[in-house]
Design a protein around this motif. Structure first.
Motif, PDB file in Angstrom:
ATOM      1  N   PRO A  34    -135.650-108.508  22.249  1.00 39.70           N
ATOM      2  CA  PRO A  34    -135.245-108.488  23.655  1.00 39.70           C
ATOM      3  C   PRO A  34    -134.104-107.504  23.897  1.00 39.70           C
ATOM      4  O   PRO A  34    -133.197-107.367  23.078  1.00 39.70           O
ATOM      5  N   ALA A  35    -134.195-106.843  25.025  1.00 34.69           N
ATOM      6  CA  ALA A  35    -133.138-105.893  25.387  1.00 34.69           C
ATOM      7  C   ALA A  35    -131.893-106.664  25.805  1.00 34.69           C
ATOM      8  O   ALA A  35    -131.954-107.846  26.128  1.00 34.69           O
ATOM      9  N   ALA A  36    -130.796-105.983  25.807  1.00 33.40           N
ATOM     10  CA  ALA A  36    -129.546-106.619  26.218  1.00 33.40           C
ATOM     11  C   ALA A  36    -129.666-107.026  27.685  1.00 33.40           C
ATOM     12  O   ALA A  36    -130.234-106.296  28.492  1.00 33.40           O
ATOM     13  N   PRO A  37    -129.161-108.186  28.054  1.00 33.71           N
ATOM     14  CA  PRO A  37    -129.270-108.617  29.448  1.00 33.71           C
ATOM     15  C   PRO A  37    -128.498-107.675  30.364  1.00 33.71           C
ATOM     16  O   PRO A  37    -127.514-107.059  29.969  1.00 33.71           O
ATOM     17  N   PRO A  39    -125.976-106.379  33.039  1.00 31.37           N
ATOM     18  CA  PRO A  39    -124.616-106.857  33.313  1.00 31.37           C
ATOM     19  C   PRO A  39    -124.544-107.516  34.691  1.00 31.37           C
ATOM     20  O   PRO A  39    -125.361-107.257  35.564  1.00 31.37           O
ATOM     21  N   ASP A  43    -119.577-106.500  36.534  1.00 34.21           N
ATOM     22  CA  ASP A  43    -119.463-105.636  35.365  1.00 34.21           C
ATOM     23  C   ASP A  43    -120.402-104.438  35.434  1.00 34.21           C
ATOM     24  O   ASP A  43    -120.494-103.672  34.479  1.00 34.21           O
ATOM     25  N   SER A  44    -121.112-104.276  36.544  1.00 37.08           N
ATOM     26  CA  SER A  44    -122.096-103.223  36.680  1.00 37.08           C
ATOM     27  C   SER A  44    -121.423-101.843  36.713  1.00 37.08           C
ATOM     28  O   SER A  44    -120.354-101.669  37.289  1.00 37.08           O
TER      29      SER A  44
END
Length: 89
Positions: A34-37, A39, A43-44
């Motif tokens: 799975p890819a990192a969630p 932000p 935090d974008s």
């Protein structure tokens, strides 16, 4: 009402399975890593999303503070949101 299935339903369900062979299913493919969630808004890296998140958060804070102040006002009868004693007719 019984939790057991009727004998007719069991006989019908068992007969098609017995008459046709079950094809061998291939092994399930391993799931991709799975890819990192993504932000959160605050935090974008996008400044527009960050600003929208800050405005939403500030709005929620102000709303909760107003509800809290209204509850304190009504409980202690401070008269912040209206007269302490209603006017007499």
């Amino acid at each position: 009402m019984s939790a057991k299935p009727a004998k007719k339903a069991v006989a019908k369900a068992a007969s098609p399975a017995a008459s046709s062979p079950v094809p061998a299913s291939p092994a399930p493919a391993p799931a991709a890593v799975p890819a990192a969630p993504a932000p959160s808004w605050l935090d974008s890296p996008d400044p527009k999303k960050r600003r929208v998140g800050q405005v939403v958060l500030a709005g929620v804070w102000i709303y909760v503070a107003a509800l809290w102040l209204l509850a304190i006002d009504q409980y202690f009868n401070l008269g912040i949101f209206g007269p302490k004693i209603p006017p007499l007719p």
